[in-house]
Design a protein around this motif. Structure first.
Motif, short mmCIF file in Angstrom:
data_model
loop_
_atom_site.label_atom_id
_atom_site.label_comp_id
_atom_site.label_asym_id
_atom_site.label_seq_id
_atom_site.Cartn_x
_atom_site.Cartn_y
_atom_site.Cartn_z
N ALA A 73 -19.27 -12.91 -25.62
CA ALA A 73 -19.67 -13.91 -23.81
C ALA A 73 -17.91 -14.38 -23.60
N ASP A 74 -18.61 -14.50 -22.33
CA ASP A 74 -17.02 -15.04 -21.85
C ASP A 74 -17.89 -16.88 -21.07
N ARG A 75 -18.81 -16.99 -21.15
CA ARG A 75 -19.70 -17.80 -20.28
C ARG A 75 -21.30 -17.72 -20.91
N ILE A 76 -21.40 -18.78 -21.47
CA ILE A 76 -23.27 -18.89 -22.18
C ILE A 76 -23.89 -20.06 -21.15
N ALA A 77 -24.92 -19.09 -20.94
CA ALA A 77 -26.05 -19.92 -20.29
C ALA A 77 -27.38 -20.16 -21.77
N VAL A 78 -28.16 -21.47 -21.64
CA VAL A 78 -29.42 -21.74 -22.52
C VAL A 78 -30.42 -21.59 -22.00
N LEU A 79 -31.30 -21.34 -21.82
CA LEU A 79 -32.99 -21.87 -21.75
C LEU A 79 -33.58 -22.46 -22.46
N ARG A 80 -34.16 -23.20 -22.03
CA ARG A 80 -34.94 -23.63 -23.30
C ARG A 80 -36.50 -24.38 -22.54
N ASP A 81 -37.59 -23.65 -23.28
CA ASP A 81 -39.07 -24.31 -22.14
C ASP A 81 -38.76 -23.39 -20.47
N GLY A 82 -37.91 -22.71 -20.34
CA GLY A 82 -38.23 -21.77 -18.99
C GLY A 82 -36.97 -22.91 -17.95
N ARG A 83 -36.65 -23.97 -18.29
CA ARG A 83 -35.61 -24.45 -17.62
C ARG A 83 -33.97 -24.02 -18.02
N LEU A 84 -33.28 -24.14 -16.91
CA LEU A 84 -31.55 -24.15 -17.73
C LEU A 84 -31.27 -24.96 -18.25
N ILE A 85 -31.21 -25.88 -19.16
CA ILE A 85 -30.25 -26.19 -20.64
C ILE A 85 -29.06 -26.58 -19.20
N GLY A 86 -28.13 -25.30 -19.40
CA GLY A 86 -26.26 -26.14 -19.09
C GLY A 86 -26.01 -24.72 -19.09
N ALA A 87 -24.87 -24.06 -18.54
CA ALA A 87 -23.89 -22.94 -19.08
C ALA A 87 -22.26 -23.54 -19.43
N ARG A 88 -22.12 -23.06 -20.31
CA ARG A 88 -21.05 -23.71 -21.17
C ARG A 88 -20.00 -21.71 -20.94
N GLU A 89 -18.10 -22.57 -21.18
CA GLU A 89 -17.17 -21.73 -20.98
C GLU A 89 -17.65 -21.53 -22.68
N ALA A 90 -17.66 -19.93 -22.51
CA ALA A 90 -17.82 -19.66 -24.47
C ALA A 90 -16.67 -20.39 -25.57
N SER A 91 -14.59 -20.25 -24.60
CA SER A 91 -13.67 -20.98 -25.36
C SER A 91 -14.78 -22.32 -25.47
N ALA A 92 -15.48 -23.09 -25.17
CA ALA A 92 -15.24 -24.67 -24.75
C ALA A 92 -16.35 -24.63 -25.52
N THR A 93 -17.35 -24.54 -26.05
CA THR A 93 -18.42 -25.22 -27.07
C THR A 93 -18.35 -24.02 -28.01
N ASP A 94 -19.64 -24.44 -29.56
CA ASP A 94 -19.55 -24.21 -30.38
C ASP A 94 -20.95 -23.82 -30.43
N GLU A 95 -21.11 -23.76 -32.19
CA GLU A 95 -22.50 -23.14 -32.50
C GLU A 95 -22.95 -24.37 -31.83
N ASN A 96 -22.46 -25.68 -32.55
CA ASN A 96 -23.28 -26.96 -32.93
C ASN A 96 -23.89 -26.93 -31.94
N GLU A 97 -22.86 -27.28 -31.18
CA GLU A 97 -23.63 -27.62 -29.53
C GLU A 97 -25.25 -26.60 -28.90
N LEU A 98 -24.63 -25.49 -29.00
CA LEU A 98 -25.93 -24.52 -28.01
C LEU A 98 -26.97 -24.44 -28.93
N ILE A 99 -26.96 -24.82 -30.31
CA ILE A 99 -28.34 -25.51 -31.03
C ILE A 99 -28.54 -26.91 -30.78
N ARG A 100 -28.47 -27.73 -30.49
CA ARG A 100 -28.60 -28.67 -29.79
C ARG A 100 -29.55 -28.35 -28.17
N MET A 101 -28.77 -27.53 -27.28
CA MET A 101 -29.39 -27.01 -26.02
C MET A 101 -30.38 -26.29 -26.06
N MET A 102 -30.63 -25.61 -27.35
CA MET A 102 -31.78 -24.75 -27.49
C MET A 102 -32.76 -25.60 -28.23
#
Length: 507
Positions: free
Chosen positions: A215-244
Motif C-alpha cells: 500500500a501507498d495509502r491506507i483507508a479504514v472503515l468502521r461501522d460503515g464510516r470512514l475513520i480516516g486515511a493514512r500514508e502507509a509510510s506514516a502509520t503502523d499496525e497499532n494505529e490501524l488497529i485502533r482505527m479499526m
C-alpha cells in the motif's frame, strides 16, 4: 502551494442503507492513478458494500461517484466496466463447462466472421498468462469445473486485464485468501506493475504484512464510516488497529485470570513418528500454549493426542484415565474437542449450513432412532451461535459464505455444544481480522474461567504471551522448556524455540 493529487475515481458522501441497516454512512474517498490504496476494517465495516457501489452492483442511497470531476452513475456492473472500473471479488464467477481460455475472454471471443477461432483464443490466453506472470499456473484448455480456488481467482484477474476497455480502477477483494506463496508473489508483482502503469488499485485485506508490502495509502472503515486515511509510510499496525476497533493492540489479548484445578491432560514421554519424549500437563481452568517455530512438531503432537497419528510410545491420560484414541472419534467420545489449523479442509463442511456444521458433533444427543429432532437441533445451534456472536443471516447460511472469523467461531460452537473436558485449538486466529481475534480471545478466556482445560497452538507471540497461563516451547520435535506466565517474554520464548545448531532443525 502544491497541486492536489490526480483522482481516477472519487466517492463523494456515499451512504447505503438496506431497510433500517446503514451499511455505509457519508463515505468520501479518492482513488488515485498510480497508487495502491488499501481498504481495511473489520467484517461488517462496509468494505464489500463500498466495492459493490463502485462496481455498479449497488446504487448508493445518498452521494455519488465522480470520474474526472464529473458525476457518473453505474446502474449495472457493465456500465462500471465500460467506464474502466473493475472489482475482482473473493468468490469468482466461473463458467464450469467451458475452458480457461473461454472464461478469460468471455464475451470477447476471437472469430473469423461467424466462426469461433479456437487457435487464436488459445494463443491469446497463453500470451496473457506469459505477460502477466502466470505462465505454467493455468492451462488454457482446462475446464472451469476443474479449477482450484486459487486458479479460479487467477482466471478472474486475467479476465479484467484482457478486457477491451483498459481498466482505470481495479479493486481486489481479499485476493490472496486461496493463493500459494508463489502465486501471491506473482500477484504482488502484477499489482505493482498496474500501479506503475497508472492504474488506481484498491486492495482489500486484513493481513497487515500484505498491506505494508503493497500500500501507498491506507483507508479504514468502521461501522460503515470512514475513520480516516493514512500514508502507509506514516502509520503502523497499532494505529490501524485502533482505527479499526477503537482499542490498542495491547488490549486485544488480556486474560482475566482463572483458578486452575486438577490435571485434565497428562502426557508422559509420548513419542510418535514426528515428536519424541513429550511430557507436560494441562489443568482445568488453565490455558497452556504450545509455542515454537514451523516444523517444531506442535500440530503433529495435537493430532497424536486426538488419535489422528499413532502414538509409538509413552502414555496419554485424560481426566486421570489412560486415553488410547485410535481415531478422532475415540477422542471425541472421551471428551476432547479439536479445532485444527486448516479449518476449511479439515474441520468445516463448506457447502453445508451453519446448523449442520454445529450439530454434527452432537447428533447422538439430538436424534431418536436415527431421526434428528429438528426443534432441539435448532434450539441448540441458536444458543451457541448467539453465545459466540457468529455473524450469519441465519443458521441455514452456507459456511463457505461466512468470513474467516465466523467460520472459526462456527467450529468453536460445534465443540462447545459437545461440552468437552479438553479443547485443543490449533492456530485459532489465523486468517481472521482483528475484531474476530478479540472475540475469540474473549471466548477462550471465558472457557478457562468456567473451568475448561485448553491447549492452544499459536505462532503469534503476542497472542501466546497474552493467553497462556503456561507456555510449553517445542523445538525439533521435543519440549525445549516451559515458561510460567509471570516469566514469559518474547525473548524467553524465542531463546527456547530457535535451534542452537543445524542438527536440531528437524526431529
Amino acid at each position: 502551494m502544491s497541486a492536489p493529487p490526480p483522482v481516477a475515481l472519487r466517492a463523494e458522501g456515499i451512504s447505503k442503507r438496506f431497510a433500517a441497516v446503514a451499511a455505509l454512512s457519508d463515505v468520501s474517498l479518492d482513488f488515485r492513478p498510480g497508487e495502491v490504496l488499501a481498504l481495511m476494517g473489520e467484517n461488517g465495516a462496509g468494505k464489500s458494500t463500498l466495492l459493490r457501489v463502485l462496481s455498479g452492483d449497488h446504487a448508493p442511497t445518498e452521494g455519488h461517484l465522480e470520474i474526472n470531476g464529473e458525476r457518473v452513475a453505474f446502474d449495472t456492473p457493465r456500465a462500471a466496466m465500460a467506464a474502466g472500473v473493475r472489482v475482482i471479488y473473493q468468490e469468482p464467477e466461473i463458467i464450469p463447462h467451458v475452458s480457461v481460455a473461454e472464461n478469460v475472454f468471455v464475451g470477447e471471443l476471437p472469430a473469423r466472421g461467424r466462426v469461433f477461432n479456437r487457435r487464436a483464443l488459445t494463443q491469446a490466453t497463453e500470451e496473457a498468462l506469459e505477460r502477466y506472470g502466470f505462465a505454467g499456473v493455468l492451462d488454457p484448455a482446462t475446464l472451469g469445473s476443474k479449477l482450484s480456488p486459487a486458479q479460479r481467482q487467477l482466471v478472474e484477474i486475467l479476465r479484467v486485464l484482457v478486457a477491451v476497455t483498459p481498466p482505470k480502477v481495479i479493486a481486489f477483494d481479499e485476493p490472496t485468501s486461496s493463493l500459494s506463496e508463489h502465486e501471491v508473489e506473482a500477484l504482488f508483482r502484477l499489482i505493482r506493475r498496474l500501479r506503475d502503469d497508472g492504474v488506481a488499485v484498491v486492495y482489500v485485506s486484513h493481513r497487515m504484512n500484505e498491506i505494508f508490502q503493497l500500500a501507498d495509502r491506507i483507508a479504514v472503515l468502521r461501522d460503515g464510516r470512514l475513520i480516516g486515511a493514512r500514508e502507509a509510510s506514516a502509520t503502523d499496525e497499532n494505529e490501524l488497529i485502533r482505527m479499526m476497533i477503537g482499542r490498542d493492540l495491547s488490549e486485544l489479548v488480556r486474560r482475566s485470570g482463572s483458578d486452575t484445578g486438577d490435571v485434565m491432560l497428562k502426557l508422559s514421554n509420548v513419542s510418535t513418528d514426528d515428536v519424541q519424549d513429550i511430557s507436560f500437563e494441562v489443568r482445568t481452568g488453565e490455558v497452556v500454549c504450545l509455542a515454537g517455530l514451523v516444523g517444531a512438531g506442535r500440530s503433529e503432537l495435537a493430532k497424536a493426542i486426538v488419535g489422528d497419528y499413532p502414538v509409538r510410545s509413552g502414555t496419554v491420560e485424560l481426566d486421570g484415565k489412560p486415553l488410547r484414541a485410535k481415531n478422532p472419534g475415540d477422542a471425541v467420545k472421551a471428551g476432547i474437542g479439536f479445532a485444527p489449523e486448516e479449518r476449511k479442509a479439515d474441520a468445516l463442511l463448506m457447502q453445508r449450513s451453519v446448523r449442520d456444521n454445529v450439530s454434527i458433533a452432537v447428533l447422538d444427543r439430538i436424534r431418536r432412532f436415527r431421526v434428528v429432532k429438528r426443534a432441539k437441533e435448532r434450539a441448540l445451534v441458536d444458543e451457541y451461535v448467539r453465545e459466540l456472536r457468529v455473524r450469519t443471516p441465519s443458521m441455514e447460511q452456507e459456511v463457505r459464505k461466512l468470513s474467516g472469523g465466523n467460520q472459526q467461531k462456527t467450529v468453536l460452537a460445534r465443540w462447545l455444544a459437545r461440552h468437552p473436558k479438553l479443547l485443543i485449538l490449533d492456530e485459532p486466529t489465523r486468517g481472521v481480522d482483528v475484531g474476530a481475534k478479540a472475540e475469540i480471545y474473549r471466548i477462550i478466556d471465558g472457557l478457562a474461567r468456567d473451568g475448561m482445560a485448553l491447549l492452544v497452538i499459536s505462532s503469534d507471540l503476542p497472542e501466546v504471551l497474552g493467553l497462556a497461563d503456561r507456555i510449553v516451547v517445542m523445538r525439533g520435535g521435543r519440549v525445549a522448556g516451559e515458561i510460567a506466565r509471570s516469566e514469559a517474554t518474547e525473548e524467553a520464548v524465542l531463546t527456547l524455540a530457535i535451534p542452537a545448531t543445524e542438527a536440531e532443525v528437524t526431529p
